[in-house]
Design a protein around this motif. Structure first.
Motif, PDB file in Angstrom:
ATOM      1  N   GLU A  77     -22.481  -2.068 -49.748  1.00 50.94           N
ATOM      2  CA  GLU A  77     -21.722  -0.958 -49.918  1.00 50.94           C
ATOM      3  C   GLU A  77     -22.639   0.136 -50.439  1.00 50.94           C
ATOM      4  OE1 GLU A  77     -18.593  -2.269 -52.726  1.00 50.94           O
ATOM      5  OE2 GLU A  77     -17.417  -3.169 -50.929  1.00 50.94           O
ATOM      6  N   VAL A  78     -23.573  -0.166 -51.213  1.00 48.84           N
ATOM      7  CA  VAL A  78     -24.472   0.944 -51.783  1.00 48.84           C
ATOM      8  C   VAL A  78     -25.175   1.298 -50.905  1.00 48.84           C
ATOM      9  CG1 VAL A  78     -26.343   1.360 -53.431  1.00 48.84           C
ATOM     10  CG2 VAL A  78     -24.482   0.047 -54.351  1.00 48.84           C
ATOM     11  N   ALA A  79     -25.866   0.682 -49.993  1.00 48.66           N
ATOM     12  CA  ALA A  79     -26.708   1.091 -48.682  1.00 48.66           C
ATOM     13  C   ALA A  79     -25.879   2.074 -48.131  1.00 48.66           C
ATOM     14  CB  ALA A  79     -27.269   0.139 -48.229  1.00 48.66           C
ATOM     15  N   SER A  80     -24.697   1.699 -47.709  1.00 48.32           N
ATOM     16  CA  SER A  80     -23.750   2.377 -46.851  1.00 48.32           C
ATOM     17  C   SER A  80     -23.137   3.747 -47.720  1.00 48.32           C
ATOM     18  CB  SER A  80     -22.642   1.689 -46.558  1.00 48.32           C
ATOM     19  OG  SER A  80     -21.489   2.396 -45.700  1.00 48.32           O
ATOM     20  N   TYR A  81     -23.177   3.818 -48.940  1.00 47.74           N
ATOM     21  CA  TYR A  81     -22.775   5.146 -49.538  1.00 47.74           C
ATOM     22  C   TYR A  81     -23.847   6.148 -49.466  1.00 47.74           C
ATOM     23  CZ  TYR A  81     -22.070   8.410 -53.425  1.00 47.74           C
ATOM     24  OH  TYR A  81     -22.076   9.296 -54.226  1.00 47.74           O
ATOM     25  N   LEU A  82     -25.191   5.516 -49.785  1.00 49.34           N
ATOM     26  CA  LEU A  82     -26.291   6.227 -49.938  1.00 49.34           C
ATOM     27  C   LEU A  82     -26.661   7.120 -48.420  1.00 49.34           C
ATOM     28  CD1 LEU A  82     -28.718   4.422 -51.914  1.00 49.34           C
ATOM     29  CD2 LEU A  82     -27.319   6.410 -52.573  1.00 49.34           C
ATOM     30  N   GLU A  83     -26.264   6.004 -47.347  1.00 47.56           N
ATOM     31  CA  GLU A  83     -26.484   6.691 -46.057  1.00 47.56           C
ATOM     32  C   GLU A  83     -25.551   7.795 -45.625  1.00 47.56           C
ATOM     33  OE1 GLU A  83     -26.113   5.014 -41.345  1.00 47.56           O
ATOM     34  OE2 GLU A  83     -26.865   3.461 -42.957  1.00 47.56           O
ATOM     35  N   ALA A  84     -24.363   7.529 -45.979  1.00 47.78           N
ATOM     36  CA  ALA A  84     -23.096   8.342 -45.878  1.00 47.78           C
ATOM     37  C   ALA A  84     -23.519   9.858 -46.675  1.00 47.78           C
ATOM     38  CB  ALA A  84     -21.740   7.968 -46.064  1.00 47.78           C
ATOM     39  N   LYS A  85     -24.060   9.656 -47.665  1.00 47.59           N
ATOM     40  CA  LYS A  85     -24.409  10.754 -48.486  1.00 47.59           C
ATOM     41  C   LYS A  85     -25.506  11.549 -48.042  1.00 47.59           C
ATOM     42  CE  LYS A  85     -25.807  11.938 -53.284  1.00 47.59           C
ATOM     43  NZ  LYS A  85     -26.045  11.499 -54.601  1.00 47.59           N
ATOM     44  N   ALA A  86     -26.493  10.931 -47.559  1.00 49.99           N
ATOM     45  CA  ALA A  86     -27.551  11.641 -46.958  1.00 49.99           C
ATOM     46  C   ALA A  86     -27.306  12.325 -45.545  1.00 49.99           C
ATOM     47  CB  ALA A  86     -28.780  10.460 -46.467  1.00 49.99           C
ATOM     48  N   LEU A  87     -26.514  11.633 -44.834  1.00 47.27           N
ATOM     49  CA  LEU A  87     -25.832  12.372 -43.702  1.00 47.27           C
ATOM     50  C   LEU A  87     -25.111  13.593 -44.037  1.00 47.27           C
ATOM     51  CD1 LEU A  87     -24.712   9.246 -41.315  1.00 47.27           C
ATOM     52  CD2 LEU A  87     -26.471  11.204 -40.898  1.00 47.27           C
ATOM     53  N   ARG A  88     -24.188  13.500 -45.124  1.00 47.99           N
ATOM     54  CA  ARG A  88     -23.495  14.760 -45.452  1.00 47.99           C
ATOM     55  C   ARG A  88     -24.444  16.025 -45.910  1.00 47.99           C
ATOM     56  NH1 ARG A  88     -20.219  10.812 -47.736  1.00 47.99           N
ATOM     57  NH2 ARG A  88     -21.215  11.366 -49.959  1.00 47.99           N
ATOM     58  N   GLN A  89     -25.552  15.410 -46.780  1.00 45.26           N
ATOM     59  CA  GLN A  89     -26.125  16.580 -47.198  1.00 45.26           C
ATOM     60  C   GLN A  89     -26.941  17.264 -46.092  1.00 45.26           C
ATOM     61  OE1 GLN A  89     -28.696  14.191 -50.042  1.00 45.26           O
ATOM     62  NE2 GLN A  89     -27.435  15.092 -51.864  1.00 45.26           N
ATOM     63  N   SER A  90     -27.645  16.351 -45.096  1.00 47.75           N
ATOM     64  CA  SER A  90     -28.433  16.845 -43.729  1.00 47.75           C
ATOM     65  C   SER A  90     -27.459  17.800 -43.231  1.00 47.75           C
ATOM     66  CB  SER A  90     -29.066  15.720 -43.201  1.00 47.75           C
ATOM     67  OG  SER A  90     -27.879  15.112 -42.672  1.00 47.75           O
ATOM     68  N   SER A  91     -26.313  17.502 -42.850  1.00 49.47           N
ATOM     69  CA  SER A  91     -25.287  18.269 -42.293  1.00 49.47           C
ATOM     70  C   SER A  91     -24.854  19.482 -42.982  1.00 49.47           C
ATOM     71  CB  SER A  91     -23.975  17.608 -41.615  1.00 49.47           C
ATOM     72  OG  SER A  91     -23.281  17.201 -42.624  1.00 49.47           O
ATOM     73  N   ALA A  92     -24.889  19.477 -44.289  1.00 47.91           N
ATOM     74  CA  ALA A  92     -24.637  20.771 -45.033  1.00 47.91           C
ATOM     75  C   ALA A  92     -25.883  21.708 -44.898  1.00 47.91           C
ATOM     76  CB  ALA A  92     -24.230  20.349 -46.356  1.00 47.91           C
ATOM     77  N   GLU A  93     -26.971  21.318 -45.054  1.00 50.50           N
ATOM     78  CA  GLU A  93     -28.384  21.911 -44.972  1.00 50.50           C
ATOM     79  C   GLU A  93     -28.313  22.604 -43.540  1.00 50.50           C
ATOM     80  OE1 GLU A  93     -31.308  19.367 -45.928  1.00 50.50           O
ATOM     81  OE2 GLU A  93     -30.836  19.102 -48.097  1.00 50.50           O
ATOM     82  N   GLY A  94     -27.994  21.625 -42.590  1.00 51.79           N
ATOM     83  CA  GLY A  94     -27.960  22.333 -41.107  1.00 51.79           C
ATOM     84  C   GLY A  94     -27.176  23.556 -40.921  1.00 51.79           C
ATOM     85  N   ALA A  95     -26.066  23.459 -41.596  1.00 47.17           N
ATOM     86  CA  ALA A  95     -24.867  24.389 -41.678  1.00 47.17           C
ATOM     87  C   ALA A  95     -25.187  25.615 -42.215  1.00 47.17           C
ATOM     88  CB  ALA A  95     -23.497  24.098 -42.051  1.00 47.17           C
ATOM     89  N   SER A  96     -26.209  25.452 -43.041  1.00 53.49           N
ATOM     90  CA  SER A  96     -26.563  26.810 -44.043  1.00 53.49           C
ATOM     91  C   SER A  96     -27.611  27.779 -43.250  1.00 53.49           C
ATOM     92  CB  SER A  96     -27.101  26.297 -45.301  1.00 53.49           C
ATOM     93  OG  SER A  96     -26.440  25.457 -46.061  1.00 53.49           O
TER      94      SER A  96
END
Length: 96
Positions: A77-96
């Motif tokens: 669960e922790v690994a899945s959460y960290l992976e999802a968080k990293a994907l959200r951050q990278s998509s947020a940075e790409g949108a900026s």
């Protein structure tokens, strides 16, 4: 019958709260509480103690510790959460 009782602090506190003002008396409160408790047990003599039913885990292979399975689930669960968080951050940075 006279006897000496040693009361635990929380029980003593509850008794003292119940007899504030002296009515009913401490003796009456204790007798009433004991009477209710003893009658409750007497009214249900076949009351069985709580029992936990064990589940068959389907014959785990030797070397597998079933107690550690919850730890494995937590780690996944922790690994899945960290992976999802990293994907959200990278998509947020790409949108900026």
């Amino acid at each position: 019958m006279q006897t000496t009782l040693t009361l635990e602090p929380d029980v003593e506190r509850m008794l003292r709260d119940r007899v504030k003002g002296g009515v009913p008396s401490l003796e009456q409160v204790i007798n009433d509480a004991l009477r209710r408790g003893l009658q409750a047990n007497a009214s249900n003599p076949e009351r069985r103690p709580f029992q936990v039913e064990a589940w068959d885990l389907g014959g785990l292979r030797p070397g597998l510790d079933p107690i550690k399975l919850n730890q494995l689930v937590d780690e996944v669960e922790v690994a899945s959460y960290l992976e999802a968080k990293a994907l959200r951050q990278s998509s947020a940075e790409g949108a900026s």
